[in-house]
Design a protein around this motif. Structure first.
Motif, PDB file in Angstrom:
ATOM      1  N   GLY A 237       0.808  -1.216   0.000  1.00  0.00           N
ATOM      2  CA  GLY A 237       0.000   0.000   0.000  1.00  0.00           C
ATOM      3  C   GLY A 237       0.833   1.253   0.000  1.00  0.00           C
ATOM      4  O   GLY A 237       0.336   2.338  -0.282  1.00  0.00           O
ATOM      5  N   LYS A 238       2.120   1.136   0.340  1.00  0.00           N
ATOM      6  CA  LYS A 238       2.988   2.321   0.342  1.00  0.00           C
ATOM      7  C   LYS A 238       4.464   1.943   0.221  1.00  0.00           C
ATOM      8  O   LYS A 238       4.848   0.812   0.527  1.00  0.00           O
ATOM      9  N   ALA A 239       5.263   2.924  -0.227  1.00  0.00           N
ATOM     10  CA  ALA A 239       6.710   2.752  -0.336  1.00  0.00           C
ATOM     11  C   ALA A 239       7.337   4.134  -0.190  1.00  0.00           C
ATOM     12  O   ALA A 239       6.756   5.121  -0.656  1.00  0.00           O
ATOM     13  N   GLU A 240       8.467   4.209   0.473  1.00  0.00           N
ATOM     14  CA  GLU A 240       9.108   5.513   0.688  1.00  0.00           C
ATOM     15  C   GLU A 240      10.375   5.645  -0.130  1.00  0.00           C
ATOM     16  O   GLU A 240      11.102   4.664  -0.322  1.00  0.00           O
ATOM     17  N   TYR A 241      10.645   6.869  -0.584  1.00  0.00           N
ATOM     18  CA  TYR A 241      11.884   7.107  -1.313  1.00  0.00           C
ATOM     19  C   TYR A 241      12.328   8.552  -1.145  1.00  0.00           C
ATOM     20  O   TYR A 241      11.512   9.424  -0.865  1.00  0.00           O
ATOM     21  N   ASP A 242      13.626   8.757  -1.292  1.00  0.00           N
ATOM     22  CA  ASP A 242      14.203  10.096  -1.199  1.00  0.00           C
ATOM     23  C   ASP A 242      14.487  10.625  -2.592  1.00  0.00           C
ATOM     24  O   ASP A 242      14.874   9.872  -3.488  1.00  0.00           O
ATOM     25  N   LEU A 243      14.331  11.921  -2.730  1.00  0.00           N
ATOM     26  CA  LEU A 243      14.711  12.602  -3.959  1.00  0.00           C
ATOM     27  C   LEU A 243      15.771  13.640  -3.572  1.00  0.00           C
ATOM     28  O   LEU A 243      15.519  14.477  -2.692  1.00  0.00           O
ATOM     29  N   VAL A 244      16.943  13.534  -4.173  1.00  0.00           N
ATOM     30  CA  VAL A 244      18.051  14.441  -3.857  1.00  0.00           C
ATOM     31  C   VAL A 244      18.277  15.353  -5.055  1.00  0.00           C
ATOM     32  O   VAL A 244      18.467  14.862  -6.173  1.00  0.00           O
ATOM     33  N   LEU A 245      18.218  16.653  -4.835  1.00  0.00           N
ATOM     34  CA  LEU A 245      18.239  17.623  -5.932  1.00  0.00           C
ATOM     35  C   LEU A 245      19.286  18.702  -5.723  1.00  0.00           C
ATOM     36  O   LEU A 245      19.572  19.083  -4.588  1.00  0.00           O
ATOM     37  N   GLU A 246      19.804  19.196  -6.836  1.00  0.00           N
ATOM     38  CA  GLU A 246      20.650  20.388  -6.809  1.00  0.00           C
ATOM     39  C   GLU A 246      19.952  21.493  -7.598  1.00  0.00           C
ATOM     40  O   GLU A 246      19.557  21.280  -8.754  1.00  0.00           O
ATOM     41  N   LEU A 247      19.838  22.656  -7.001  1.00  0.00           N
ATOM     42  CA  LEU A 247      19.261  23.815  -7.676  1.00  0.00           C
ATOM     43  C   LEU A 247      20.419  24.655  -8.197  1.00  0.00           C
ATOM     44  O   LEU A 247      21.309  25.026  -7.424  1.00  0.00           O
ATOM     45  N   VAL A 248      20.413  24.932  -9.506  1.00  0.00           N
ATOM     46  CA  VAL A 248      21.561  25.609 -10.104  1.00  0.00           C
ATOM     47  C   VAL A 248      21.153  26.918 -10.779  1.00  0.00           C
ATOM     48  O   VAL A 248      20.059  27.040 -11.335  1.00  0.00           O
ATOM     49  N   ASP A 249      22.048  27.887 -10.708  1.00  0.00           N
ATOM     50  CA  ASP A 249      21.775  29.183 -11.334  1.00  0.00           C
ATOM     51  C   ASP A 249      22.197  29.160 -12.806  1.00  0.00           C
ATOM     52  O   ASP A 249      22.611  28.123 -13.337  1.00  0.00           O
ATOM     53  N   ARG A 250      22.094  30.300 -13.451  1.00  0.00           N
ATOM     54  CA  ARG A 250      22.369  30.417 -14.889  1.00  0.00           C
ATOM     55  C   ARG A 250      23.793  29.986 -15.243  1.00  0.00           C
ATOM     56  O   ARG A 250      24.061  29.504 -16.341  1.00  0.00           O
ATOM     57  N   ASP A 251      24.718  30.180 -14.275  1.00  0.00           N
ATOM     58  CA  ASP A 251      26.115  29.821 -14.525  1.00  0.00           C
ATOM     59  C   ASP A 251      26.421  28.374 -14.154  1.00  0.00           C
ATOM     60  O   ASP A 251      27.584  27.959 -14.190  1.00  0.00           O
ATOM     61  N   GLY A 252      25.403  27.617 -13.749  1.00  0.00           N
ATOM     62  CA  GLY A 252      25.629  26.223 -13.383  1.00  0.00           C
ATOM     63  C   GLY A 252      26.114  26.042 -11.951  1.00  0.00           C
ATOM     64  O   GLY A 252      26.445  24.928 -11.539  1.00  0.00           O
TER      65      GLY A 252
END
Lengths: 148, 148
Positions: free
Chosen positions: A114-129
Protein backbone atom coordinates in the motif's frame (compact mmCIF):
# COMPACT_ATOMS: atom_id res chain seq x y z
CA UNK A 1 2.65 14.38 -21.03
CA UNK A 2 4.91 16.97 -22.65
CA UNK A 3 6.52 19.96 -20.90
CA UNK A 4 3.68 22.29 -21.80
CA UNK A 5 1.05 19.93 -20.40
CA UNK A 6 3.13 19.36 -17.26
CA UNK A 7 3.49 23.12 -16.75
CA UNK A 8 -0.26 23.44 -17.02
CA UNK A 9 -0.70 20.60 -14.51
CA UNK A 10 1.58 22.11 -11.83
CA UNK A 11 -0.11 25.48 -12.28
CA UNK A 12 -3.32 23.94 -10.99
CA UNK A 13 -1.65 24.80 -7.68
CA UNK A 14 -2.03 28.56 -7.76
CA UNK A 15 0.89 29.07 -5.36
CA UNK A 16 3.11 27.41 -7.97
CA UNK A 17 1.53 29.33 -10.83
CA UNK A 18 1.98 32.71 -9.10
CA UNK A 19 5.72 32.07 -8.82
CA UNK A 20 5.94 31.36 -12.56
CA UNK A 21 7.28 27.81 -12.07
CA UNK A 22 7.77 26.07 -15.41
CA UNK A 23 8.46 22.53 -16.59
CA UNK A 24 11.16 22.60 -19.29
CA UNK A 25 11.54 18.88 -19.93
CA UNK A 26 9.67 15.81 -18.81
CA UNK A 27 9.90 12.11 -19.58
CA UNK A 28 9.44 8.92 -17.57
CA UNK A 29 12.14 9.00 -14.86
CA UNK A 30 13.28 12.57 -15.51
CA UNK A 31 12.16 16.20 -15.42
CA UNK A 32 13.73 19.67 -15.51
CA UNK A 33 12.02 22.72 -13.99
CA UNK A 34 12.77 26.43 -13.91
CA UNK A 35 11.91 29.19 -11.44
CA UNK A 36 12.10 32.68 -12.97
CA UNK A 37 14.13 35.26 -11.08
CA UNK A 38 12.16 38.46 -11.44
CA UNK A 39 8.85 37.66 -9.67
CA UNK A 40 10.67 35.87 -6.86
CA UNK A 41 13.31 38.35 -5.75
CA UNK A 42 13.78 39.03 -2.02
CA UNK A 43 14.75 42.12 -0.02
CA UNK A 44 18.45 41.39 -0.66
CA UNK A 45 17.93 41.33 -4.46
CA UNK A 46 18.41 37.56 -4.79
CA UNK A 47 15.85 34.76 -5.12
CA UNK A 48 13.65 34.35 -2.04
CA UNK A 49 14.34 31.19 0.02
CA UNK A 50 10.72 30.05 -0.26
CA UNK A 51 10.84 30.27 -4.06
CA UNK A 52 13.94 28.06 -4.11
CA UNK A 53 12.18 25.63 -1.79
CA UNK A 54 9.13 25.57 -4.07
CA UNK A 55 11.33 24.88 -7.12
CA UNK A 56 12.73 21.89 -5.23
CA UNK A 57 9.32 20.68 -4.06
CA UNK A 58 7.39 20.64 -7.33
CA UNK A 59 9.62 18.13 -9.23
CA UNK A 60 8.56 15.42 -6.78
CA UNK A 61 5.06 15.56 -8.21
CA UNK A 62 6.08 16.05 -11.85
CA UNK A 63 8.53 13.15 -11.75
CA UNK A 64 5.96 10.97 -10.03
CA UNK A 65 3.19 11.52 -12.54
CA UNK A 66 5.63 11.23 -15.47
CA UNK A 67 6.90 7.90 -14.16
CA UNK A 68 4.22 6.05 -12.22
CA UNK A 69 0.65 5.05 -13.04
CA UNK A 70 -1.57 7.74 -11.50
CA UNK A 71 -4.55 5.38 -11.73
CA UNK A 72 -2.84 3.17 -9.13
CA UNK A 73 -0.52 5.43 -7.12
CA UNK A 74 -0.20 8.94 -5.66
CA UNK A 75 2.67 10.70 -3.85
CA UNK A 76 2.80 12.42 -0.45
CA UNK A 77 5.73 14.57 0.66
CA UNK A 78 6.69 13.61 4.21
CA UNK A 79 9.68 15.89 4.88
CA UNK A 80 12.23 18.09 3.15
CA UNK A 81 15.61 19.49 3.99
CA UNK A 82 17.14 22.38 2.08
CA UNK A 83 20.65 23.80 2.37
CA UNK A 84 21.19 27.25 0.92
CA UNK A 85 24.70 27.41 -0.55
CA UNK A 86 24.87 30.87 -2.14
CA UNK A 87 22.49 33.66 -3.22
CA UNK A 88 20.74 32.99 -6.54
CA UNK A 89 20.87 36.03 -8.80
CA UNK A 90 19.28 34.57 -11.93
CA UNK A 91 16.61 32.09 -12.98
CA UNK A 92 17.21 28.77 -11.23
CA UNK A 93 16.72 25.28 -12.67
CA UNK A 94 16.58 21.81 -11.19
CA UNK A 95 16.76 18.35 -12.70
CA UNK A 96 15.13 15.39 -10.97
CA UNK A 97 15.64 11.77 -11.94
CA UNK A 98 14.66 8.36 -10.66
CA UNK A 99 16.53 5.26 -11.87
CA UNK A 100 14.56 2.55 -13.68
CA UNK A 101 15.42 -0.08 -11.05
CA UNK A 102 14.04 2.16 -8.27
CA UNK A 103 10.82 2.61 -10.22
CA UNK A 104 10.31 -1.14 -10.46
CA UNK A 105 11.21 -1.74 -6.81
CA UNK A 106 8.86 1.02 -5.56
CA UNK A 107 5.97 -0.18 -7.74
CA UNK A 108 6.39 -3.69 -6.38
CA UNK A 109 6.67 -2.51 -2.76
CA UNK A 110 3.68 -0.15 -2.97
CA UNK A 111 1.59 -2.80 -4.72
CA UNK A 112 2.36 -5.29 -1.94
CA UNK A 113 2.10 -2.97 1.12
CA UNK A 114 0.00 0.00 0.00
CA UNK A 115 2.99 2.32 0.34
CA UNK A 116 6.71 2.75 -0.34
CA UNK A 117 9.11 5.51 0.69
CA UNK A 118 11.88 7.11 -1.31
CA UNK A 119 14.20 10.10 -1.20
CA UNK A 120 14.71 12.60 -3.96
CA UNK A 121 18.05 14.44 -3.86
CA UNK A 122 18.24 17.62 -5.93
CA UNK A 123 20.65 20.39 -6.81
CA UNK A 124 19.26 23.81 -7.68
CA UNK A 125 21.56 25.61 -10.10
CA UNK A 126 21.77 29.18 -11.33
CA UNK A 127 22.37 30.42 -14.89
CA UNK A 128 26.12 29.82 -14.53
CA UNK A 129 25.63 26.22 -13.38
CA UNK A 130 26.57 27.04 -9.77
CA UNK A 131 24.68 25.10 -7.11
CA UNK A 132 22.65 27.63 -5.09
CA UNK A 133 20.85 25.09 -2.91
CA UNK A 134 20.70 21.36 -2.24
CA UNK A 135 17.50 19.66 -1.25
CA UNK A 136 16.53 16.19 -0.08
CA UNK A 137 12.87 15.25 0.24
CA UNK A 138 11.26 12.07 1.46
CA UNK A 139 8.16 10.98 -0.44
CA UNK A 140 5.66 8.29 0.21
CA UNK A 141 4.16 6.56 -2.79
CA UNK A 142 0.74 5.17 -1.93
CA UNK A 143 -1.93 3.13 -3.62
CA UNK A 144 -5.34 4.79 -3.86
CA UNK A 145 -7.45 3.85 -0.88
CA UNK A 146 -4.44 3.17 1.34
CA UNK A 147 -5.10 6.24 3.52
CA UNK A 148 -7.82 5.88 6.12
CA UNK B 1 7.13 47.92 14.78
CA UNK B 2 3.51 46.77 15.17
CA UNK B 3 1.85 43.85 13.38
CA UNK B 4 0.58 46.03 10.55
CA UNK B 5 4.01 47.50 9.89
CA UNK B 6 5.60 44.06 10.06
CA UNK B 7 3.06 42.70 7.57
CA UNK B 8 3.92 45.54 5.23
CA UNK B 9 7.63 44.79 5.69
CA UNK B 10 7.37 41.09 4.81
CA UNK B 11 5.21 41.92 1.80
CA UNK B 12 8.18 43.73 0.31
CA UNK B 13 8.98 40.18 -0.79
CA UNK B 14 6.32 39.74 -3.44
CA UNK B 15 6.41 35.96 -3.16
CA UNK B 16 5.32 36.37 0.47
CA UNK B 17 2.72 38.99 -0.40
CA UNK B 18 1.16 36.87 -3.14
CA UNK B 19 0.52 34.09 -0.63
CA UNK B 20 -1.26 36.53 1.70
CA UNK B 21 1.16 35.93 4.60
CA UNK B 22 0.27 38.13 7.58
CA UNK B 23 1.91 39.09 10.86
CA UNK B 24 -0.67 38.88 13.67
CA UNK B 25 1.54 39.77 16.63
CA UNK B 26 5.07 41.03 16.99
CA UNK B 27 7.22 42.12 19.93
CA UNK B 28 10.91 41.78 20.80
CA UNK B 29 11.54 38.03 21.13
CA UNK B 30 8.18 36.88 19.75
CA UNK B 31 5.96 36.92 16.67
CA UNK B 32 2.87 35.13 15.37
CA UNK B 33 2.12 34.78 11.65
CA UNK B 34 -0.76 33.41 9.61
CA UNK B 35 -1.01 31.86 6.16
CA UNK B 36 -4.53 32.02 4.70
CA UNK B 37 -5.95 28.79 3.34
CA UNK B 38 -7.83 29.83 0.27
CA UNK B 39 -5.08 31.23 -2.02
CA UNK B 40 -2.72 28.41 -1.06
CA UNK B 41 -4.73 25.27 -1.62
CA UNK B 42 -3.17 22.35 -3.51
CA UNK B 43 -4.56 19.72 -5.87
CA UNK B 44 -5.64 17.59 -2.87
CA UNK B 45 -7.69 20.46 -1.40
CA UNK B 46 -5.31 21.09 1.52
CA UNK B 47 -2.62 23.73 1.96
CA UNK B 48 0.27 23.40 -0.50
CA UNK B 49 3.56 22.19 1.03
CA UNK B 50 5.45 25.24 -0.25
CA UNK B 51 2.97 27.59 1.43
CA UNK B 52 3.52 25.82 4.74
CA UNK B 53 7.27 26.08 4.23
CA UNK B 54 6.97 29.80 3.49
CA UNK B 55 4.91 30.32 6.65
CA UNK B 56 7.74 28.70 8.59
CA UNK B 57 10.48 30.64 6.81
CA UNK B 58 9.19 34.20 7.19
CA UNK B 59 9.12 34.33 11.03
CA UNK B 60 12.93 34.06 11.06
CA UNK B 61 13.15 37.53 9.55
CA UNK B 62 10.25 39.05 11.49
CA UNK B 63 11.60 37.79 14.81
CA UNK B 64 15.08 38.97 13.91
CA UNK B 65 14.11 42.54 13.06
CA UNK B 66 11.75 42.74 16.07
CA UNK B 67 14.53 41.60 18.39
CA UNK B 68 17.94 42.67 17.10
CA UNK B 69 19.38 46.02 16.01
CA UNK B 70 19.10 46.08 12.20
CA UNK B 71 21.69 48.87 12.07
CA UNK B 72 24.26 46.35 13.34
CA UNK B 73 23.05 42.91 12.32
CA UNK B 74 21.26 41.01 9.55
CA UNK B 75 20.08 37.38 9.24
CA UNK B 76 20.82 34.70 6.64
CA UNK B 77 18.94 31.40 6.47
CA UNK B 78 21.43 28.55 6.03
CA UNK B 79 19.18 25.50 6.02
CA UNK B 80 15.68 24.33 6.90
CA UNK B 81 14.03 21.03 7.63
CA UNK B 82 10.28 20.58 7.51
CA UNK B 83 8.24 17.55 8.56
CA UNK B 84 4.68 17.40 7.28
CA UNK B 85 2.48 15.80 9.95
CA UNK B 86 -1.03 15.99 8.50
CA UNK B 87 -2.90 17.87 5.78
CA UNK B 88 -3.82 21.47 6.69
CA UNK B 89 -7.43 22.23 5.82
CA UNK B 90 -7.70 25.74 7.27
CA UNK B 91 -5.63 28.87 7.79
CA UNK B 92 -2.36 27.96 9.51
CA UNK B 93 -0.52 29.96 12.18
CA UNK B 94 2.94 29.80 13.67
CA UNK B 95 4.49 31.36 16.77
CA UNK B 96 8.23 32.01 16.92
CA UNK B 97 10.11 33.02 20.05
CA UNK B 98 13.69 33.57 21.11
CA UNK B 99 14.59 33.62 24.82
CA UNK B 100 16.13 36.79 26.26
CA UNK B 101 19.34 34.98 27.29
CA UNK B 102 19.83 33.71 23.72
CA UNK B 103 19.41 37.24 22.38
CA UNK B 104 22.19 38.53 24.63
CA UNK B 105 24.50 35.60 23.89
CA UNK B 106 24.02 35.94 20.10
CA UNK B 107 24.56 39.71 20.15
CA UNK B 108 27.80 39.23 22.10
CA UNK B 109 29.00 36.42 19.81
CA UNK B 110 28.17 38.25 16.57
CA UNK B 111 29.75 41.46 17.87
CA UNK B 112 32.96 39.57 18.68
CA UNK B 113 33.20 37.31 15.60
CA UNK B 114 31.05 38.95 12.90
CA UNK B 115 28.57 36.07 13.00
CA UNK B 116 26.62 33.74 15.26
CA UNK B 117 24.40 30.75 14.42
CA UNK B 118 21.12 29.72 15.95
CA UNK B 119 18.23 27.35 15.32
CA UNK B 120 14.58 28.28 15.25
CA UNK B 121 12.19 25.41 16.01
CA UNK B 122 8.57 25.99 14.99
CA UNK B 123 5.22 24.26 15.02
CA UNK B 124 2.66 25.13 12.35
CA UNK B 125 -0.86 24.69 13.67
CA UNK B 126 -4.26 24.62 12.02
CA UNK B 127 -7.49 26.27 13.20
CA UNK B 128 -8.09 23.44 15.68
CA UNK B 129 -4.62 23.77 17.21
CA UNK B 130 -3.39 20.55 15.58
CA UNK B 131 0.26 20.57 14.48
CA UNK B 132 0.30 20.19 10.68
CA UNK B 133 4.07 20.61 10.26
CA UNK B 134 7.24 21.02 12.31
CA UNK B 135 10.14 23.05 11.05
CA UNK B 136 13.68 23.69 12.20
CA UNK B 137 15.79 26.33 10.49
CA UNK B 138 19.38 27.36 11.05
CA UNK B 139 20.07 31.07 10.79
CA UNK B 140 23.28 33.01 10.75
CA UNK B 141 23.25 36.42 12.38
CA UNK B 142 25.91 38.63 10.85
CA UNK B 143 27.28 42.09 11.38
CA UNK B 144 27.08 44.40 8.37
CA UNK B 145 30.27 44.18 6.34
CA UNK B 146 31.06 40.65 7.57
CA UNK B 147 30.36 39.10 4.15
CA UNK B 148 33.14 39.40 1.61
Amino acid sequence: MNAEQATEAIRAIRFVERAGTEVLEVAPGRCVLRMPFEPNVNHFGSMYAGALYTLGEVPGGVLFFATFDAERFFPLVKSSQIHYRRPANSDVTVEATIPRQDVERLEAEASAHGKAEYDLVLELVDRDGEVVAEMTSTYQMRTHGSLR
